[in-house]
Design a protein around this motif. Sequence first.
Motif: not given
Length: 175
Positions: A12-17
């Motif tokens: 998993s990779l968390a991204l702020e979008v």
Amino acid sequence: MKITIRTLVGVSLALEVNTNDSVRKVKERIQSRQDEPAFKAWLVQEGYGSATLTSALDPSQQRLIFYGQVMEDGKTLGDYHLVDGMVAQLILRLPPTEICINVKSLDGKVNFKLVTPKTASVSKLKNDIGAKVDVPSERQKLIYNNKQLDEDDRTLNDYNVLSHTCVRFIVDKSK
């Protein structure tokens, strides 16, 4: 808002979008994080050699899936109604150049992983195994999917050897 990008094997990779970010922009942000240890390990595990790591995560090779639908580069996250906390799946389009196989002896005494090109010959695989277990290649018999890999000049790809599967070997004592 924060979304999670998840591979099929659970990396998993968390991204702020933002909801107005394009899908293409999200893919570019994923590519910019390719050197993170978990992502790098995933790519290597999937068979992407060091030479193909960058091209594997090129935005044109990424497929983002949300609720079973391939997300189009020109659309925004808002077009897909993504909200804070949602998960999109990441699938790569480029086929891996290497495979990771489990090598096991029939008696179970030898068991190790080996990363090798898909285009490697059976002869090369025997040499690689021989280097690990000190058994000359001419004394090895290799079995994959209940079939002997008996033509040394054929490739692993010719025999449809897949990543994360098992190749068994037998020491031929008659030679």
